[in-house]
Write an enzyme that holds these catalytic residues in place. Structure first.
Site, mmCIF file in Angstrom:
data_model
loop_
_atom_site.group_PDB
_atom_site.id
_atom_site.type_symbol
_atom_site.label_atom_id
_atom_site.label_comp_id
_atom_site.label_asym_id
_atom_site.label_seq_id
_atom_site.Cartn_x
_atom_site.Cartn_y
_atom_site.Cartn_z
ATOM 1 N N TYR A 235 52.586 46.876 45.955
ATOM 2 C CA TYR A 235 53.299 46.645 44.703
ATOM 3 C C TYR A 235 52.371 46.207 43.574
ATOM 4 O O TYR A 235 52.725 46.322 42.401
ATOM 5 C CB TYR A 235 54.390 45.597 44.893
ATOM 6 C CG TYR A 235 55.509 46.028 45.823
ATOM 7 C CD1 TYR A 235 55.635 47.340 46.263
ATOM 8 C CD2 TYR A 235 56.453 45.116 46.277
ATOM 9 C CE1 TYR A 235 56.648 47.728 47.103
ATOM 10 C CE2 TYR A 235 57.489 45.493 47.126
ATOM 11 C CZ TYR A 235 57.572 46.806 47.535
ATOM 12 O OH TYR A 235 58.580 47.190 48.375
ATOM 13 N N LYS B 203 50.961 46.885 60.683
ATOM 14 C CA LYS B 203 50.798 48.260 61.170
ATOM 15 C C LYS B 203 49.334 48.432 61.553
ATOM 16 O O LYS B 203 48.618 49.321 61.066
ATOM 17 C CB LYS B 203 51.230 49.263 60.090
ATOM 18 C CG LYS B 203 51.380 50.707 60.594
ATOM 19 C CD LYS B 203 52.468 50.874 61.638
ATOM 20 C CE LYS B 203 52.609 52.347 62.007
ATOM 21 N NZ LYS B 203 53.525 52.534 63.162
ATOM 22 N N ASP C 148 57.394 49.139 62.756
ATOM 23 C CA ASP C 148 58.463 50.022 63.203
ATOM 24 C C ASP C 148 59.219 49.418 64.380
ATOM 25 O O ASP C 148 60.452 49.510 64.465
ATOM 26 C CB ASP C 148 57.923 51.414 63.537
ATOM 27 C CG ASP C 148 56.588 51.401 64.263
ATOM 28 O OD1 ASP C 148 56.033 50.304 64.475
ATOM 29 O OD2 ASP C 148 56.093 52.486 64.609
ATOM 30 N N ASP D 146 59.711 43.200 52.155
ATOM 31 C CA ASP D 146 60.796 43.644 51.283
ATOM 32 C C ASP D 146 61.835 44.415 52.093
ATOM 33 O O ASP D 146 63.046 44.181 51.997
ATOM 34 C CB ASP D 146 60.217 44.521 50.172
ATOM 35 C CG ASP D 146 61.217 44.819 49.068
ATOM 36 O OD1 ASP D 146 62.329 44.270 49.093
ATOM 37 O OD2 ASP D 146 60.877 45.621 48.187
ATOM 38 N N ASP E 221 65.677 42.845 53.737
ATOM 39 C CA ASP E 221 66.948 43.482 53.401
ATOM 40 C C ASP E 221 67.701 43.903 54.662
ATOM 41 O O ASP E 221 68.927 43.780 54.746
ATOM 42 C CB ASP E 221 66.720 44.701 52.498
ATOM 43 C CG ASP E 221 66.486 44.324 51.040
ATOM 44 O OD1 ASP E 221 66.632 43.123 50.720
ATOM 45 O OD2 ASP E 221 66.166 45.205 50.240
#
Length: 362
Positions: free
Chosen positions: A147, A196, A228, A252, A256
């Site tokens: 970001y 990851k 994942d 993020d 959620d």
């Protein structure tokens, strides 16, 4: 005690839910002998309308000079709003990124737990959630990663090409890891670091620095989990998590997801913290422009964010406990906004829910 709070109502349902959080803070002040004064500021779409930019220097400076910041929500309908006609840096959400960066808030704390009264609203099977439910905190790094990396779009031989850069240095990773370990020490003593590392260099550095930091906290159990797998485990066995530590984009997305398995994102608060007591407190949900002004938005996430403010920025643990207990009592007594309503409960609007919760603060 007196506290100066910068209030950013924002867009959509933001002004409605912030009003109810201020109602709660005023009741806390009345009961416990504190004074909360508010300075209202514009950010997001409201700031674009007034000043042409999502965040002004004046707003940022006023926030810096406050004891804390209470935010509603920013943004609008991406498909139809005029706020989204320009480049990313001119859109409402750029204001949120900018104020986090400007206030040096690098740690986003998002608790996610299941109220017993709302178990029926949880989309997971009862045998998955179990009798104890789940209670986790997601620690998301806020000021690095994709970001905030360099980005650009070019055209080469008639083909458009977009580049986004993911950058972390070890100091950025270490400071968020320390926050995670400190919070885990006050909870169940377990940190799950999500990355990851099987693909990304940034994740391999993340994992190495977390392991280095863990040596300073020998009483904390640490595990690493690929993102994942973490996304899958959140819906297969959420009760296994205590503190989930992750970088910006993964956090993020996972926060959620975690909010949805609680039954309603309208229930979950968040805090963004840095090195000082100054923090930014906001609900985990968005601005929901489709229900703005209808008195149906759930204010509980914003009210609980105000409770986090009392606890983390003002060191008013007793007062924070009182707000959380008042929310619990309102749910126990059957008060529900539309998003968490079930048959046999009393359906109330935004303003009434705020008043009911305020009435339980004694």
């Amino acid at each position: 005690m007196e506290f100066q709070i910068a209030v950013i109502p924002g867009d959509g349902i933001g002004p409605e839910i912030v009003t109810e959080a201020m109602k709660i803070l005023d009741k806390v002040g009345e009961v416990y002998g504190h004074t909360f004064t508010y300075k209202k500021l514009l950010m997001g779409g409201a700031s674009i309308d007034a000043y042409g930019v999502p965040l002004t220097e004046e707003t940022l400076e006023a926030a810096k000079n406050s004891d804390s910041v209470l935010l509603g929500a920013v943004g609008g309908n991406v498909g139809t709003s005029r706020w989204y006609q320009g480049p990313p840096e001119t859109r409402p959400e750029a204001g949120l990124l900018g104020i986090r960066k400007g206030l040096e808030l690098f740690a986003n704390i998002r608790p996610a737990w299941l109220y017993r009264e709302l178990a029926d609203a949880c989309p997971l099977k009862t045998e998955i959630v179990g009798e104890k439910g789940f209670d986790m905190v997601i620690m998301r790094e806020l000021t690095g990663g994709l970001y905030f990396g360099e980005r650009h779009t070019t055209v080469e031989n008639g083909v458009r090409k977009a580049v986004d850069t993911l950058v972390y240095d070890e100091n950025e990773i270490r400071r968020i890891a320390v926050k995670a370990f400190e919070i885990a020490a006050k909870r169940s003593g377990k940190v799950t670091s999500v990355d990851k590392a099987n693909v990304l260099d940034s994740s391999r550095l993340w994992r190495a620095v977390v392991d280095e930091t863990a040596r300073e906290y020998p009483g904390i159990q640490v595990e690493h989990m690929l993102v994942d797998n973490a996304a899958m485990q959140l819906v297969m066995d959420p009760g296994q998590f205590d503190v989930v530590l992750t970088e910006n984009m993964f956090g993020d997305i996972l926060s959620d997801e975690a909010s949805e398995i609680t039954g309603s994102i309208g229930m979950l608060p968040s805090a963004s913290l840095g090195k000082t007591k100054l923090g930014l407190y906001e609900p985990s949900h968005g601005s929901a422009p489709d229900i703005a002004g209808k008195d149906i938005a759930n204010p509980i996430a914003t009210i609980l964010s105000a409770a986090m403010m009392l606890r983390y920025s003002f060191d008013l643990d007793r007062e924070a406990d009182a707000v959380e207990a008042a929310v619990q009592q309102a749910l126990t007594d059957g008060y529900r906004t539309g998003d968490i309503y079930s048959e046999g409960c009393r359906k109330v609007g935004t303003r009434e829910m705020g008043s009911v919760i305020a009435g339980y603060i004694r």
